[in-house]
Design a protein around this motif. Structure first.
Motif, PDB file in Angstrom:
ATOM      1  N   TYR A 107       0.816  -1.220   0.000  1.00  0.00           N
ATOM      2  CA  TYR A 107       0.000   0.000   0.000  1.00  0.00           C
ATOM      3  C   TYR A 107       0.857   1.281   0.000  1.00  0.00           C
ATOM      4  CZ  TYR A 107      -2.938  -3.604   2.287  1.00  0.00           C
ATOM      5  OH  TYR A 107      -3.572  -4.768   2.633  1.00  0.00           O
ATOM      6  N   GLY A 108       2.179   1.152  -0.189  1.00  0.00           N
ATOM      7  CA  GLY A 108       3.067   2.305  -0.013  1.00  0.00           C
ATOM      8  C   GLY A 108       2.863   3.426  -1.007  1.00  0.00           C
ATOM      9  N   ASP A 109       2.240   3.125  -2.150  1.00  0.00           N
ATOM     10  CA  ASP A 109       2.047   4.160  -3.162  1.00  0.00           C
ATOM     11  C   ASP A 109       0.699   4.871  -3.054  1.00  0.00           C
ATOM     12  OD1 ASP A 109       0.473   2.023  -3.889  1.00  0.00           O
ATOM     13  OD2 ASP A 109       1.206   1.891  -5.955  1.00  0.00           O
ATOM     14  N   TRP A 110      -0.011   4.662  -1.930  1.00  0.00           N
ATOM     15  CA  TRP A 110      -1.351   5.234  -1.826  1.00  0.00           C
ATOM     16  C   TRP A 110      -1.331   6.758  -1.878  1.00  0.00           C
ATOM     17  CZ3 TRP A 110      -3.170   8.678   1.771  1.00  0.00           C
ATOM     18  CH2 TRP A 110      -2.412   8.853   2.934  1.00  0.00           C
ATOM     19  N   GLY A 111      -0.337   7.376  -1.231  1.00  0.00           N
ATOM     20  CA  GLY A 111      -0.280   8.837  -1.229  1.00  0.00           C
ATOM     21  C   GLY A 111      -0.081   9.400  -2.616  1.00  0.00           C
ATOM     22  N   GLU A 112       0.831   8.803  -3.365  1.00  0.00           N
ATOM     23  CA  GLU A 112       1.103   9.258  -4.729  1.00  0.00           C
ATOM     24  C   GLU A 112      -0.142   9.151  -5.600  1.00  0.00           C
ATOM     25  OE1 GLU A 112       4.105   8.127  -8.461  1.00  0.00           O
ATOM     26  OE2 GLU A 112       4.221   7.039  -6.555  1.00  0.00           O
ATOM     27  N   LYS A 113      -0.826   8.020  -5.510  1.00  0.00           N
ATOM     28  CA  LYS A 113      -2.010   7.806  -6.334  1.00  0.00           C
ATOM     29  C   LYS A 113      -3.173   8.698  -5.897  1.00  0.00           C
ATOM     30  CE  LYS A 113      -0.851   3.094  -7.733  1.00  0.00           C
ATOM     31  NZ  LYS A 113      -0.786   3.430  -9.173  1.00  0.00           N
ATOM     32  N   MET A 114      -3.327   8.881  -4.582  1.00  0.00           N
ATOM     33  CA  MET A 114      -4.435   9.688  -4.098  1.00  0.00           C
ATOM     34  C   MET A 114      -4.231  11.173  -4.424  1.00  0.00           C
ATOM     35  SD  MET A 114      -7.394   9.482  -2.833  1.00  0.00           S
ATOM     36  CE  MET A 114      -7.404   7.771  -2.304  1.00  0.00           C
ATOM     37  N   GLN A 115      -3.019  11.676  -4.211  1.00  0.00           N
ATOM     38  CA  GLN A 115      -2.752  13.081  -4.532  1.00  0.00           C
ATOM     39  C   GLN A 115      -2.978  13.361  -6.014  1.00  0.00           C
ATOM     40  OE1 GLN A 115       0.955  13.060  -1.586  1.00  0.00           O
ATOM     41  NE2 GLN A 115       0.952  14.865  -2.895  1.00  0.00           N
ATOM     42  N   HIS A 123      -1.343  21.618 -10.039  1.00  0.00           N
ATOM     43  CA  HIS A 123      -1.341  22.095  -8.654  1.00  0.00           C
ATOM     44  C   HIS A 123      -0.118  21.559  -7.911  1.00  0.00           C
ATOM     45  CE1 HIS A 123      -2.660  22.715  -4.471  1.00  0.00           C
ATOM     46  NE2 HIS A 123      -3.392  23.705  -4.990  1.00  0.00           N
ATOM     47  N   PRO A 124       0.468  22.349  -6.989  1.00  0.00           N
ATOM     48  CA  PRO A 124       1.696  21.911  -6.301  1.00  0.00           C
ATOM     49  C   PRO A 124       1.528  20.743  -5.338  1.00  0.00           C
ATOM     50  CG  PRO A 124       0.944  24.043  -5.458  1.00  0.00           C
ATOM     51  CD  PRO A 124       0.140  23.760  -6.676  1.00  0.00           C
ATOM     52  N   TYR A 125       0.289  20.366  -4.984  1.00  0.00           N
ATOM     53  CA  TYR A 125       0.085  19.181  -4.149  1.00  0.00           C
ATOM     54  C   TYR A 125      -0.105  17.909  -4.970  1.00  0.00           C
ATOM     55  CZ  TYR A 125      -0.790  22.316  -0.124  1.00  0.00           C
ATOM     56  OH  TYR A 125      -0.680  23.259   0.874  1.00  0.00           O
ATOM     57  N   HIS A 126       0.007  18.013  -6.271  1.00  0.00           N
ATOM     58  CA  HIS A 126      -0.206  16.844  -7.125  1.00  0.00           C
ATOM     59  C   HIS A 126       0.879  15.794  -6.910  1.00  0.00           C
ATOM     60  CE1 HIS A 126      -1.608  14.688 -10.739  1.00  0.00           C
ATOM     61  NE2 HIS A 126      -0.329  14.543 -11.060  1.00  0.00           N
ATOM     62  N   HIS A 127       2.101  16.232  -6.603  1.00  0.00           N
ATOM     63  CA  HIS A 127       3.197  15.277  -6.408  1.00  0.00           C
ATOM     64  C   HIS A 127       3.500  15.093  -4.923  1.00  0.00           C
ATOM     65  CE1 HIS A 127       5.527  19.100  -6.342  1.00  0.00           C
ATOM     66  NE2 HIS A 127       6.331  18.441  -5.522  1.00  0.00           N
ATOM     67  N   THR A 128       4.145  13.996  -4.598  1.00  0.00           N
ATOM     68  CA  THR A 128       4.407  13.639  -3.206  1.00  0.00           C
ATOM     69  C   THR A 128       5.605  14.390  -2.656  1.00  0.00           C
ATOM     70  OG1 THR A 128       5.833  11.805  -3.862  1.00  0.00           O
ATOM     71  CG2 THR A 128       3.490  11.316  -3.533  1.00  0.00           C
ATOM     72  N   LEU A 199     -14.683  21.395  -5.406  1.00  0.00           N
ATOM     73  CA  LEU A 199     -14.863  19.948  -5.487  1.00  0.00           C
ATOM     74  C   LEU A 199     -14.017  19.361  -6.609  1.00  0.00           C
ATOM     75  CD1 LEU A 199     -18.770  19.871  -5.230  1.00  0.00           C
ATOM     76  CD2 LEU A 199     -17.120  19.797  -3.352  1.00  0.00           C
ATOM     77  N   ILE A 200     -13.781  18.059  -6.531  1.00  0.00           N
ATOM     78  CA  ILE A 200     -13.081  17.359  -7.605  1.00  0.00           C
ATOM     79  C   ILE A 200     -13.923  17.372  -8.869  1.00  0.00           C
ATOM     80  CG2 ILE A 200     -12.143  15.120  -8.328  1.00  0.00           C
ATOM     81  CD1 ILE A 200     -11.577  14.541  -5.358  1.00  0.00           C
ATOM     82  N   GLY A 201     -15.239  17.256  -8.705  1.00  0.00           N
ATOM     83  CA  GLY A 201     -16.159  17.326  -9.834  1.00  0.00           C
ATOM     84  C   GLY A 201     -16.690  15.987 -10.299  1.00  0.00           C
ATOM     85  N   GLU A 202     -16.190  14.897  -9.734  1.00  0.00           N
ATOM     86  CA  GLU A 202     -16.601  13.553 -10.125  1.00  0.00           C
ATOM     87  C   GLU A 202     -16.045  12.560  -9.104  1.00  0.00           C
ATOM     88  OE1 GLU A 202     -14.447  11.907 -13.504  1.00  0.00           O
ATOM     89  OE2 GLU A 202     -13.059  13.614 -13.410  1.00  0.00           O
ATOM     90  N   THR A 203     -16.335  11.285  -9.333  1.00  0.00           N
ATOM     91  CA  THR A 203     -15.658  10.225  -8.585  1.00  0.00           C
ATOM     92  C   THR A 203     -14.553   9.661  -9.464  1.00  0.00           C
ATOM     93  OG1 THR A 203     -17.605   9.609  -7.272  1.00  0.00           O
ATOM     94  CG2 THR A 203     -15.887   7.952  -7.523  1.00  0.00           C
ATOM     95  N   LYS A 204     -13.314   9.839  -9.043  1.00  0.00           N
ATOM     96  CA  LYS A 204     -12.172   9.287  -9.763  1.00  0.00           C
ATOM     97  C   LYS A 204     -11.784   7.956  -9.138  1.00  0.00           C
ATOM     98  CE  LYS A 204     -10.177  13.622 -11.411  1.00  0.00           C
ATOM     99  NZ  LYS A 204      -8.920  14.401 -11.586  1.00  0.00           N
ATOM    100  N   ARG A 205     -11.244   7.060  -9.966  1.00  0.00           N
ATOM    101  CA  ARG A 205     -10.925   5.723  -9.462  1.00  0.00           C
ATOM    102  C   ARG A 205      -9.551   5.248  -9.937  1.00  0.00           C
ATOM    103  NH1 ARG A 205     -14.940   2.905  -7.173  1.00  0.00           N
ATOM    104  NH2 ARG A 205     -17.020   3.853  -7.235  1.00  0.00           N
ATOM    105  N   ASP A 206      -8.928   4.455  -9.078  1.00  0.00           N
ATOM    106  CA  ASP A 206      -7.693   3.765  -9.432  1.00  0.00           C
ATOM    107  C   ASP A 206      -7.700   2.436  -8.680  1.00  0.00           C
ATOM    108  OD1 ASP A 206      -5.266   3.122 -10.498  1.00  0.00           O
ATOM    109  OD2 ASP A 206      -4.142   4.755  -9.543  1.00  0.00           O
TER     110      ASP A 206
END
Length: 388
Positions: A107-115, A123-128, A199-206
């Motif tokens: 689960y270590g990549d959860w932050g990268e994928k969620m951001q 946006h500057p919070y897009h990367h970890t 808002l994000i504007g939708e439900t995004k999934r990964d």
């Protein structure tokens, strides 16, 4: 300075530079900073976050001047001590940290994928905070020097001294050790597009099928930034939903339905554009991520009605935790520093509990209605399987 200040192609620099700050300075050889603090009976460390980098020592008050001298030497006279060998060493340390804590951790990549889902690429919070392996590997001595000259200057720093000392003497010592350091130039604007939709504007999934022991569902929501009062409604809502064994998610998914091993909910107190609220549940060996997500969504929808008793419970627990936190002089210093940076008001420490306790059930219900819908959701699922 934090990861939000990094430009494309230079991600991970704030964290890499935190490591470089322990490699010695003009008058303090590598390793001696640690040695001197520990000999004095103290401790020290540092942390890098999205919005700030923090260096701290805790030691007996009669060693105040030692701490000020050590910090001033690496702020004012670190560049002469930086070498290619030191950079190579710390670059390797950070790359190994990324492999161990993120790339090769279940689960270590959860932050990268969620951001990446909650914040757009611009946006500057897009990367970890840890950054990309390519950017870390490509860092040069010139990059390190430029980063230091730009951000590690008095014009961009907050110095907090907290504890048993004479203020007048403390100010004299600060002037003695920091007074000759050039204040630095204007600090560059935070790169990228800072404005965000509410808002994000939708439900995004990964979805990740890989080397994880159990199924897990993680949901992320864009919420008001830490600089707005509405953030505290998000904080309280998060606690009602998934903080502790008395939370709604624990009662429903762990105790009653018995489909989850653990649940959690917490907020990221970020200041640029929007914060982030996380909710997750880890399932059982034969469990389904679809069942987990459905049960989590049901409990989130039920949050449109909360009782004052629930608010009182989580507020009391949070207040107790905060009071215990600031009993430690190191934590008081950290919070005063943070409040000075974010709000230009170190005294905000004295009213933080009031801001939290002012949140009502109506505030929470309004937050849930505005921010926890399917039009503001990022869903990341993990299932055990073959590692890609």
């Amino acid at each position: 300075v934090g990861s939000r200040n990094e430009r494309p192609g230079k991600t991970g620099f704030a964290h890499l530079f935190e490591h470089m700050m322990f490699e010695g300075s003009l008058n303090i050889p590598k390793g001696v900073h640690w040695e001197l603090v520990e000999r004095a009976g103290g401790s020290m460390n540092a942390s890098t976050w999205f919005d700030r980098t923090n260096y701290f020592e805790t030691l007996p008050s009669h060693h105040l001047e030692l701490a000020l001298w050590l910090e001033s030497d690496r702020m004012g006279w670190m560049l002469p001590a930086i070498t290619e060998e030191k950079l190579d060493n710390q670059r390797s340390v950070v790359m190994n940290e990324k492999r161990q804590r993120y790339d090769n951790q279940p689960y270590g990549d959860w932050g990268e994928k969620m951001q990446a889902m909650v914040y757009p690429k611009s946006h500057p919070y897009h990367h970890t905070v840890i950054g990309s392996m390519e950017d870390i590997e490509g860092s040069t001595l010139e990059d390190v020097s430029d980063f230091f000259k730009t951000f590690y200057v008095p014009n961009n720093a907050i110095l907090t001294v907290c504890g048993d000392f004479d203020p007048a003497n403390g100010l004299e010592l600060i002037q003695k050790h920091f007074g000759d350091i050039s204040k630095g130039g204007a600090i560059p604007e935070i790169p990228g597009e800072l404005a965000l939709g509410k808002l994000i504007g939708e439900t995004k999934r990964d979805h990740v099928e890989g080397d994880v022991p159990l199924p897990r569902v993680i949901m992320g929501f864009r919420i008001p930034p830490y600089t707005e009062q509405a953030f505290y409604s998000a904080d309280v809502a998060s606690s009602v939903l998934g903080s502790g064994h008395s939370s709604r998610l624990y009662e429903s998914l762990v105790r009653k339905k018995r489909i989850a091993k653990d649940v959690s909910s917490f907020v990221f107190p970020l200041t640029t554009g929007a914060g982030m609220l996380m909710v997750w549940a880890t399932g059982l060996p034969d469990g389904s991520v679809d069942d987990l997500e459905s049960a989590m969504s049901d409990e989130i929808e039920k949050m449109n009605s909360v009782s004052e008793e629930e608010i009182d419970r989580v507020t009391a627990l949070t207040e107790t935790s905060f009071i215990r936190q600031i009993e430690q002089v190191s934590e008081r210093a950290d919070l005063m520093s943070m409040f000075s940076q974010f709000f230009d008001d170190p005294h905000r420490l004295n009213s933080e509990v009031q801001r939290l306790s002012s949140v009502s059930a109506a505030n929470v219900e309004n937050f849930v209605s505005n921010f926890l819908g399917e039009d503001n959701r990022a869903v990341l699922t993990y299932t055990p399987g073959n590692k890609p």
